[in-house]
Design an enzyme around this catalytic site. Structure first.
Site, PDB file in Angstrom:
ATOM      1  N   SER A 181       6.820   6.847  17.678  1.00 25.27           N
ATOM      2  CA  SER A 181       7.142   5.327  17.904  1.00 25.27           C
ATOM      3  C   SER A 181       8.282   4.690  18.626  1.00 25.27           C
ATOM      4  O   SER A 181       9.368   5.544  18.051  1.00 25.27           O
ATOM      5  CB  SER A 181       6.903   4.740  16.469  1.00 25.27           C
ATOM      6  OG  SER A 181       7.382   3.428  16.522  1.00 25.27           O
ATOM      7  N   TYR A 185       8.593   3.699   7.268  1.00 27.32           N
ATOM      8  CA  TYR A 185       7.600   4.070   8.344  1.00 27.32           C
ATOM      9  C   TYR A 185       8.434   4.680   9.433  1.00 27.32           C
ATOM     10  O   TYR A 185       8.137   5.760   9.920  1.00 27.32           O
ATOM     11  CB  TYR A 185       6.986   2.929   8.771  1.00 27.32           C
ATOM     12  CG  TYR A 185       6.412   3.114   9.919  1.00 27.32           C
ATOM     13  CD1 TYR A 185       5.365   3.825  10.262  1.00 27.32           C
ATOM     14  CD2 TYR A 185       6.747   2.323  11.245  1.00 27.32           C
ATOM     15  CE1 TYR A 185       4.635   4.202  11.568  1.00 27.32           C
ATOM     16  CE2 TYR A 185       6.363   2.591  12.489  1.00 27.32           C
ATOM     17  CZ  TYR A 185       5.086   3.356  12.744  1.00 27.32           C
ATOM     18  OH  TYR A 185       4.629   3.674  13.769  1.00 27.32           O
ATOM     19  N   LYS A 237       8.840   8.736  11.233  1.00 24.81           N
ATOM     20  CA  LYS A 237       8.676   9.282  12.654  1.00 24.81           C
ATOM     21  C   LYS A 237       9.796  10.022  13.034  1.00 24.81           C
ATOM     22  O   LYS A 237       9.720  10.862  13.637  1.00 24.81           O
ATOM     23  CB  LYS A 237       8.266   7.983  13.490  1.00 24.81           C
ATOM     24  CG  LYS A 237       7.078   7.301  13.089  1.00 24.81           C
ATOM     25  CD  LYS A 237       5.766   8.190  13.674  1.00 24.81           C
ATOM     26  CE  LYS A 237       4.463   7.529  13.236  1.00 24.81           C
ATOM     27  NZ  LYS A 237       3.325   8.543  13.639  1.00 24.81           N
TER      28      LYS A 237
HETATM   29  C1  UD1 Z   1       5.151  -2.996  15.408  1.00 23.01           C
HETATM   30  C2  UD1 Z   1       5.788  -2.087  14.022  1.00 23.01           C
HETATM   31  C3  UD1 Z   1       6.378  -0.885  14.610  1.00 23.01           C
HETATM   32  C4  UD1 Z   1       5.444  -0.094  15.616  1.00 23.01           C
HETATM   33  C5  UD1 Z   1       5.100  -1.029  16.455  1.00 23.01           C
HETATM   34  C6  UD1 Z   1       4.383  -0.440  17.643  1.00 23.01           C
HETATM   35  C7  UD1 Z   1       6.671  -3.856  12.456  1.00 23.01           C
HETATM   36  C8  UD1 Z   1       7.829  -4.507  11.921  1.00 23.01           C
HETATM   37  N1  UD1 Z   1       6.806  -3.127  13.372  1.00 23.01           N
HETATM   38  O1  UD1 Z   1       6.340  -3.322  16.072  1.00 23.01           O
HETATM   39  O2  UD1 Z   1       6.984  -0.128  13.405  1.00 23.01           O
HETATM   40  O3  UD1 Z   1       6.283   0.909  15.798  1.00 23.01           O
HETATM   41  O4  UD1 Z   1       4.446  -2.154  16.184  1.00 23.01           O
HETATM   42  O5  UD1 Z   1       3.116  -0.119  17.453  1.00 23.01           O
HETATM   43  O6  UD1 Z   1       5.445  -3.888  12.088  1.00 23.01           O
HETATM   44  N2  UD1 Z   1       4.458 -11.484  15.707  1.00 23.01           N
HETATM   45  C9  UD1 Z   1       4.648 -13.058  15.331  1.00 23.01           C
HETATM   46  N3  UD1 Z   1       3.527 -13.277  14.306  1.00 23.01           N
HETATM   47  C10 UD1 Z   1       2.950 -12.415  13.728  1.00 23.01           C
HETATM   48  C11 UD1 Z   1       2.860 -11.097  14.093  1.00 23.01           C
HETATM   49  C12 UD1 Z   1       3.957 -10.447  15.044  1.00 23.01           C
HETATM   50  O7  UD1 Z   1       5.210 -13.759  15.839  1.00 23.01           O
HETATM   51  O8  UD1 Z   1       1.881 -12.719  13.047  1.00 23.01           O
HETATM   52  C13 UD1 Z   1       5.546 -11.136  16.662  1.00 23.01           C
HETATM   53  C14 UD1 Z   1       6.902 -10.447  15.959  1.00 23.01           C
HETATM   54  O9  UD1 Z   1       7.565 -11.108  15.341  1.00 23.01           O
HETATM   55  C15 UD1 Z   1       7.095  -9.362  16.953  1.00 23.01           C
HETATM   56  C16 UD1 Z   1       5.808  -9.437  17.844  1.00 23.01           C
HETATM   57  O10 UD1 Z   1       5.029 -10.566  17.650  1.00 23.01           O
HETATM   58  O11 UD1 Z   1       8.129 -10.204  17.865  1.00 23.01           O
HETATM   59  C17 UD1 Z   1       5.155  -8.210  17.594  1.00 23.01           C
HETATM   60  O12 UD1 Z   1       5.066  -7.735  16.573  1.00 23.01           O
HETATM   61  P1  UD1 Z   1       4.240  -6.719  15.876  1.00 23.01           P
HETATM   62  O13 UD1 Z   1       2.628  -6.748  16.678  1.00 23.01           O
HETATM   63  O14 UD1 Z   1       4.108  -6.633  14.386  1.00 23.01           O
HETATM   64  O15 UD1 Z   1       4.844  -5.348  16.534  1.00 23.01           O
HETATM   65  P2  UD1 Z   1       6.234  -4.999  16.314  1.00 23.01           P
HETATM   66  O16 UD1 Z   1       6.755  -5.425  15.066  1.00 23.01           O
HETATM   67  O17 UD1 Z   1       6.906  -5.193  17.620  1.00 23.01           O
END
Ligand code: UD1
Length: 330
Positions: free
Chosen positions: A125, A150, A154
């Site tokens: 990841s 997590y 990895k």
């Molecule tokens: C997630 C995982 C990471 C993993 C990666 C790839 C977390 C903290 N990180 O990354 O460990 O390796 O996916 O699969 O879970 N967001 C919102 N609202 C929401 C959900 C997300 O604004 O309800 C935003 C988050 O702040 C972020 C972006 O969307 O900026 C992507 O979030 P998410 O889909 O959770 O992925 P990551 O955090 O980037």
């Protein structure tokens, strides 16, 4: 036909890899404990691929069962996708997380070695990368200052694999560092299944679109980015799956360990994802800005050049195409 064992083959990324494997003439053998996936996915895979996929319900830490599977089928290469992936859960249940993710990897490697199977592709990841390094992130930048168990799991597995390749010259090890996988197979039959409230952005948007959740919380609006929201490298899961095929095709050419970013090389903001979803599906998404989520990097996107140069693999789908496929599941 080469048998490729795919751990976590019933899960989100694993199941999409199974589709690509069949399409490319490999014979996938699924090893999954179905802890975070459903048995019904097997039927769906049969519908998509027109082939009955061999599958075993097994916890990879169960060495005797694992060994019996390796005895039963000759294995060309293992794609190791199995693992817990919810970051928040890994903070609450750290020891079970390490036990599952690291314990499974160790047991798998031991069993592979015993059976003279020395080819493995490991699903890693982008969270192994240290933040605040110059973008786009190349495979050579610093890793290891991880932010949650997590990500640590990895990182630890990566380090084990690095030592393994260094001290045992039989092994051919490939590490794929995934960026943010989104979308689903164009049939809409397989997808990221989430129990309860999803953590990830696109599954959350889907629930809001289906009116199962009232609105999306956008975490943070004053990041130093083009529109104030976080930037990520969103890669269509079918592109990601095809990346594994590119690795498989060349894994025989060189022993040792190689690392590749699996991303598009392009940064997209959270608001851009929402807009693309709305445009492609015609469904408006209500959202509210809320405070920053702990542990979120402001910006993350990769350099995808190494994979293009060495594997001749690059992504084919853009964000809009991913969202057109997401439309099939709402
Ligand atoms: C997630 C995982 C990471 C993993 C990666 C790839 C977390 C903290 N990180 O990354 O460990 O390796 O996916 O699969 O879970 N967001 C919102 N609202 C929401 C959900 C997300 O604004 O309800 C935003 C988050 O702040 C972020 C972006 O969307 O900026 C992507 O979030 P998410 O889909 O959770 O992925 P990551 O955090 O980037």
């Amino acid at each position: 036909m080469k048998n490729v064992f795919i751990t976590g083959g019933a899960g989100y990324i694993g199941s999409h890899c199974v589709v690509s494997l069949v399409k490319n003439g490999y014979n996938p053998v699924i090893l999954d404990n179905f802890s975070n996936s459903r048995q019904t996915v097997l039927k769906k895979l049969k519908t998509i691929t027109n082939k009955k996929i061999i599958s075993y319900k097994v916890d990879l830490r169960d060495k005797s069962k694992l060994k019996s599977i390796f005895k039963k089928h000759k294995c060309y290469c293992v794609i190791h996708c199995a693992g817990f992936k919810a970051v928040s859960e890994s903070i609450r249940e750290t020891i079970p997380y390490f036990d599952n993710n690291i314990g499974s990897a160790l047991s798998l490697l031991e069993c592979m070695e015993e059976n003279n199977v020395f080819k493995i592709i490991f699903s890693s990841s982008c969270t192994v990368y240290n933040e605040n390094q110059s973008l786009p992130w190349k495979e050579t930048i610093k890793i290891g200052n991880t932010k949650n168990p997590y990500a640590t799991s990895k990182y630890i597995i990566e380090r084990m694999l690095m030592d393994l390749a260094k001290y045992n010259k039989n092994w051919s090890i490939r590490i794929a560092r995934y960026f943010n996988a989104i979308g689903n197979h164009s049939s809409g039959l397989i997808k990221e299944e989430t129990n309860g409230v999803p953590n990830f952005l696109v599954p959350y948007i889907v629930k809001v679109a289906k009116k199962e959740l009232p609105y999306l919380r956008v975490f943070g609006k004053n990041y130093r980015t083009k529109d104030g929201t976080c930037i990520r490298d969103f890669i269509h899961v079918m592109d990601l799956a095809d990346g594994h095929i590119a690795l498989l095709k060349k894994i025989n050419q060189k022993k040792g360990l190689k690392i590749y970013n699996f991303g598009t090389g392009k940064g997209t903001s959270v608001l851009e994802v929402i807009r693309a979803f709305e445009k492609q599906t015609g469904v408006p998404i209500s959202f509210r800005f809320s405070k920053k989520r702990k542990g979120d990097a402001a910006v993350s996107y990769c350099s995808a050049k190494k994979a293009l140069k060495e594997l001749k693999w690059e992504t084919k789908y853009n964000l809009n195409q991913a969202m057109m496929d997401v439309k099939k599941i709402i």
